[in-house]
Design a protein around this motif. Sequence first.
Motif, PDB file in Angstrom:
ATOM      1  N   ASN A 227     125.113   8.984 -17.237  1.00 18.35           N
ATOM      2  CA  ASN A 227     124.875   8.968 -18.504  1.00 18.35           C
ATOM      3  C   ASN A 227     124.105   9.153 -19.421  1.00 18.35           C
ATOM      4  O   ASN A 227     123.988   9.315 -20.510  1.00 18.35           O
ATOM      5  CB  ASN A 227     125.961   7.855 -19.247  1.00 18.35           C
ATOM      6  CG  ASN A 227     127.228   7.599 -19.296  1.00 18.35           C
ATOM      7  OD1 ASN A 227     127.968   8.453 -19.265  1.00 18.35           O
ATOM      8  ND2 ASN A 227     127.221   6.790 -17.313  1.00 18.35           N
ATOM      9  N   GLN A 228     122.098   9.683 -18.818  1.00 17.89           N
ATOM     10  CA  GLN A 228     121.204  10.125 -19.573  1.00 17.89           C
ATOM     11  C   GLN A 228     121.712  10.816 -20.827  1.00 17.89           C
ATOM     12  O   GLN A 228     121.008  10.823 -21.342  1.00 17.89           O
ATOM     13  CB  GLN A 228     120.767  10.360 -18.911  1.00 17.89           C
ATOM     14  CG  GLN A 228     120.141   9.015 -18.573  1.00 17.89           C
ATOM     15  CD  GLN A 228     118.770   8.018 -19.081  1.00 17.89           C
ATOM     16  OE1 GLN A 228     118.317   8.850 -19.647  1.00 17.89           O
ATOM     17  NE2 GLN A 228     119.558   6.508 -19.175  1.00 17.89           N
ATOM     18  N   PHE A 229     122.170  11.773 -20.328  1.00  9.89           N
ATOM     19  CA  PHE A 229     122.197  12.975 -21.535  1.00  9.89           C
ATOM     20  C   PHE A 229     122.783  12.694 -22.727  1.00  9.89           C
ATOM     21  O   PHE A 229     122.824  13.742 -23.193  1.00  9.89           O
ATOM     22  CB  PHE A 229     123.449  13.891 -20.339  1.00  9.89           C
ATOM     23  CG  PHE A 229     125.145  13.701 -20.549  1.00  9.89           C
ATOM     24  CD1 PHE A 229     126.113  13.810 -21.076  1.00  9.89           C
ATOM     25  CD2 PHE A 229     125.464  12.413 -19.256  1.00  9.89           C
ATOM     26  CE1 PHE A 229     126.847  14.464 -21.589  1.00  9.89           C
ATOM     27  CE2 PHE A 229     126.590  12.748 -19.573  1.00  9.89           C
ATOM     28  CZ  PHE A 229     127.586  12.966 -20.382  1.00  9.89           C
ATOM     29  N   LYS A 230     124.118  11.576 -22.090  1.00 10.64           N
ATOM     30  CA  LYS A 230     124.169  10.934 -23.587  1.00 10.64           C
ATOM     31  C   LYS A 230     123.398  10.528 -25.035  1.00 10.64           C
ATOM     32  O   LYS A 230     124.203  10.713 -26.389  1.00 10.64           O
ATOM     33  CB  LYS A 230     125.066  10.324 -23.899  1.00 10.64           C
ATOM     34  CG  LYS A 230     127.039  10.762 -22.975  1.00 10.64           C
ATOM     35  CD  LYS A 230     128.011   8.858 -22.827  1.00 10.64           C
ATOM     36  CE  LYS A 230     129.151   9.745 -22.263  1.00 10.64           C
ATOM     37  NZ  LYS A 230     130.310   8.786 -22.816  1.00 10.64           N
ATOM     38  N   LEU A 231     122.664  10.637 -24.466  1.00 12.21           N
ATOM     39  CA  LEU A 231     121.083   9.993 -25.305  1.00 12.21           C
ATOM     40  C   LEU A 231     119.831  11.387 -25.558  1.00 12.21           C
ATOM     41  O   LEU A 231     119.267  11.061 -26.104  1.00 12.21           O
ATOM     42  CB  LEU A 231     120.559   8.332 -25.238  1.00 12.21           C
ATOM     43  CG  LEU A 231     121.781   7.460 -24.859  1.00 12.21           C
ATOM     44  CD1 LEU A 231     120.889   6.424 -23.918  1.00 12.21           C
ATOM     45  CD2 LEU A 231     121.874   7.057 -25.287  1.00 12.21           C
ATOM     46  N   GLU A 232     119.895  12.025 -25.194  1.00 11.51           N
ATOM     47  CA  GLU A 232     118.816  13.355 -25.112  1.00 11.51           C
ATOM     48  C   GLU A 232     119.866  14.251 -26.251  1.00 11.51           C
ATOM     49  O   GLU A 232     120.980  14.864 -26.341  1.00 11.51           O
ATOM     50  CB  GLU A 232     118.886  14.024 -23.205  1.00 11.51           C
ATOM     51  CG  GLU A 232     118.153  12.444 -22.324  1.00 11.51           C
ATOM     52  CD  GLU A 232     118.210  13.283 -21.469  1.00 11.51           C
ATOM     53  OE1 GLU A 232     118.617  14.412 -20.857  1.00 11.51           O
ATOM     54  OE2 GLU A 232     117.265  12.528 -20.375  1.00 11.51           O
ATOM     55  N   LEU A 233     118.626  15.506 -26.367  1.00 11.34           N
ATOM     56  CA  LEU A 233     118.664  16.260 -27.027  1.00 11.34           C
ATOM     57  C   LEU A 233     119.434  17.596 -26.640  1.00 11.34           C
ATOM     58  O   LEU A 233     119.391  17.323 -24.606  1.00 11.34           O
ATOM     59  CB  LEU A 233     117.602  16.809 -27.469  1.00 11.34           C
ATOM     60  CG  LEU A 233     117.395  16.462 -29.287  1.00 11.34           C
ATOM     61  CD1 LEU A 233     115.712  16.068 -29.197  1.00 11.34           C
ATOM     62  CD2 LEU A 233     118.246  15.577 -30.207  1.00 11.34           C
ATOM     63  N   MET A 234     120.058  18.290 -26.700  1.00 13.42           N
ATOM     64  CA  MET A 234     120.894  19.085 -26.221  1.00 13.42           C
ATOM     65  C   MET A 234     119.934  20.103 -25.496  1.00 13.42           C
ATOM     66  O   MET A 234     119.663  20.126 -26.211  1.00 13.42           O
ATOM     67  CB  MET A 234     122.050  20.572 -26.869  1.00 13.42           C
ATOM     68  CG  MET A 234     123.091  21.427 -25.939  1.00 13.42           C
ATOM     69  SD  MET A 234     123.699  21.935 -27.676  1.00 13.42           S
ATOM     70  CE  MET A 234     122.878  22.600 -29.363  1.00 13.42           C
ATOM     71  N   PRO A 235     120.386  20.876 -24.344  1.00 14.20           N
ATOM     72  CA  PRO A 235     119.168  21.654 -23.897  1.00 14.20           C
ATOM     73  C   PRO A 235     119.485  22.979 -24.293  1.00 14.20           C
ATOM     74  O   PRO A 235     120.580  23.430 -24.418  1.00 14.20           O
ATOM     75  CB  PRO A 235     120.118  21.031 -21.915  1.00 14.20           C
ATOM     76  CG  PRO A 235     120.440  20.062 -21.831  1.00 14.20           C
ATOM     77  CD  PRO A 235     120.876  20.191 -23.714  1.00 14.20           C
ATOM     78  N   VAL A 236     118.371  23.146 -24.562  1.00 16.64           N
ATOM     79  CA  VAL A 236     118.121  25.043 -25.319  1.00 16.64           C
ATOM     80  C   VAL A 236     117.319  25.631 -24.674  1.00 16.64           C
ATOM     81  O   VAL A 236     116.317  25.231 -24.108  1.00 16.64           O
ATOM     82  CB  VAL A 236     117.645  24.395 -26.969  1.00 16.64           C
ATOM     83  CG1 VAL A 236     118.525  24.095 -27.600  1.00 16.64           C
ATOM     84  CG2 VAL A 236     116.187  24.114 -26.623  1.00 16.64           C
ATOM     85  N   PHE A 237     117.438  26.941 -24.369  1.00 14.48           N
ATOM     86  CA  PHE A 237     116.712  27.744 -23.775  1.00 14.48           C
ATOM     87  C   PHE A 237     115.814  28.292 -25.124  1.00 14.48           C
ATOM     88  O   PHE A 237     115.641  28.698 -25.688  1.00 14.48           O
ATOM     89  CB  PHE A 237     117.742  29.170 -23.500  1.00 14.48           C
ATOM     90  CG  PHE A 237     116.975  30.449 -23.307  1.00 14.48           C
ATOM     91  CD1 PHE A 237     115.548  30.623 -21.725  1.00 14.48           C
ATOM     92  CD2 PHE A 237     116.505  31.503 -23.936  1.00 14.48           C
ATOM     93  CE1 PHE A 237     115.631  31.113 -21.707  1.00 14.48           C
ATOM     94  CE2 PHE A 237     116.212  32.562 -23.937  1.00 14.48           C
ATOM     95  CZ  PHE A 237     115.224  32.491 -22.493  1.00 14.48           C
ATOM     96  N   GLU A 238     114.126  28.258 -24.245  1.00 12.41           N
ATOM     97  CA  GLU A 238     113.222  28.786 -25.229  1.00 12.41           C
ATOM     98  C   GLU A 238     112.816  29.228 -24.170  1.00 12.41           C
ATOM     99  O   GLU A 238     112.059  29.916 -23.292  1.00 12.41           O
ATOM    100  CB  GLU A 238     112.250  27.509 -24.474  1.00 12.41           C
ATOM    101  CG  GLU A 238     112.117  25.768 -24.411  1.00 12.41           C
ATOM    102  CD  GLU A 238     112.290  26.370 -26.748  1.00 12.41           C
ATOM    103  OE1 GLU A 238     112.223  27.122 -26.856  1.00 12.41           O
ATOM    104  OE2 GLU A 238     112.062  24.873 -26.964  1.00 12.41           O
ATOM    105  N   PRO A 239     112.563  30.963 -24.343  1.00  9.67           N
ATOM    106  CA  PRO A 239     112.354  32.463 -24.983  1.00  9.67           C
ATOM    107  C   PRO A 239     110.719  32.671 -24.006  1.00  9.67           C
ATOM    108  O   PRO A 239     110.088  31.857 -25.427  1.00  9.67           O
ATOM    109  CB  PRO A 239     113.430  33.110 -25.206  1.00  9.67           C
ATOM    110  CG  PRO A 239     114.004  32.693 -26.074  1.00  9.67           C
ATOM    111  CD  PRO A 239     113.606  31.367 -26.305  1.00  9.67           C
ATOM    112  N   ASN A 240     110.639  33.194 -22.994  1.00 13.20           N
ATOM    113  CA  ASN A 240     109.078  33.256 -23.313  1.00 13.20           C
ATOM    114  C   ASN A 240     108.644  34.485 -23.915  1.00 13.20           C
ATOM    115  O   ASN A 240     108.533  35.904 -23.586  1.00 13.20           O
ATOM    116  CB  ASN A 240     108.924  33.574 -21.442  1.00 13.20           C
ATOM    117  CG  ASN A 240     107.216  33.888 -21.604  1.00 13.20           C
ATOM    118  OD1 ASN A 240     106.516  33.364 -22.514  1.00 13.20           O
ATOM    119  ND2 ASN A 240     106.876  34.046 -20.901  1.00 13.20           N
ATOM    120  N   ILE A 241     108.670  35.087 -25.106  1.00 16.87           N
ATOM    121  CA  ILE A 241     108.666  35.946 -26.724  1.00 16.87           C
ATOM    122  C   ILE A 241     106.981  35.710 -26.943  1.00 16.87           C
ATOM    123  O   ILE A 241     106.778  34.674 -27.034  1.00 16.87           O
ATOM    124  CB  ILE A 241     109.185  35.913 -27.453  1.00 16.87           C
ATOM    125  CG1 ILE A 241     110.695  35.031 -27.203  1.00 16.87           C
ATOM    126  CG2 ILE A 241     109.193  36.389 -28.430  1.00 16.87           C
ATOM    127  CD1 ILE A 241     111.331  35.374 -28.040  1.00 16.87           C
TER     128      ILE A 241
END
Length: 241
Positions: A227-241
């Motif tokens: 249940n660690q995911f409940k306490l973490e920010l939503m994963p986001v894709f970081e584009p290599n721009i």
Amino acid sequence: MFDAVKVKNECVAWIRDFFAKNGPDCNAVVGISGGKDSSVVAALCAEALGKDRVVGVLMPCGEQADIDMAKLLVSHLGIESVIVNVKDAVEGIKNAVPFELSTQSLTNLPPRVRMATLYAVSQSKNGRVANTCNLSEDWVGYSTRYGDSVGDFSPCSRLTVAEVKEIGRVLGLPDVLVDKVPIDGLCGKTDEENLGFTYAELDRYIREGVIDDPAKKERIDRLHKQNQFKLELMPVFEPNI
């Protein structure tokens, strides 16, 4: 040794600082269940901001057997309160979905509707929504993602159940609210029946790393990891721009 007076005073100062930075004229909006956590959070906010800047929201889903406890709390604190019965909203969603919802979906739907209700009240009352979770519940994921697990500020999420109770006594809350056996309000069982261990065992393990039953240790560790995911920010894709 836990110093409840010291921690209470520090938390009150923290709430004042949060509002000074995030809405000096805003109100604290607290979902009131009648249990110790929402009672303590509401009382902390009332001490920090004054009772006139705290709005308690009672949200039964149909009939709520212990709603008198929630009414006792708002009366004791002298705060503004509103009752919003969420049953029609919950039933409306259930009826609108064109297939049978899973048991887990049905269990988690009311707390998610309640959180939507809190934000609706908050935006109409110039408010900030208080999260009422404690460390013990968060440790094993005993909350609903995007339901009672969220909010704008969280006074008690680093305090165990035992510590929250001690602060409740320091705040002068009625014993019936502080010592009320926690029931999830979803399936009718007590928290400890659902979890498979007591809060006393969990609190000791969190603070001291000690637990006598290997099976309970394994279950706590597994729930904590899952249940660690409940306490973490939503994963986001970081584009290599």
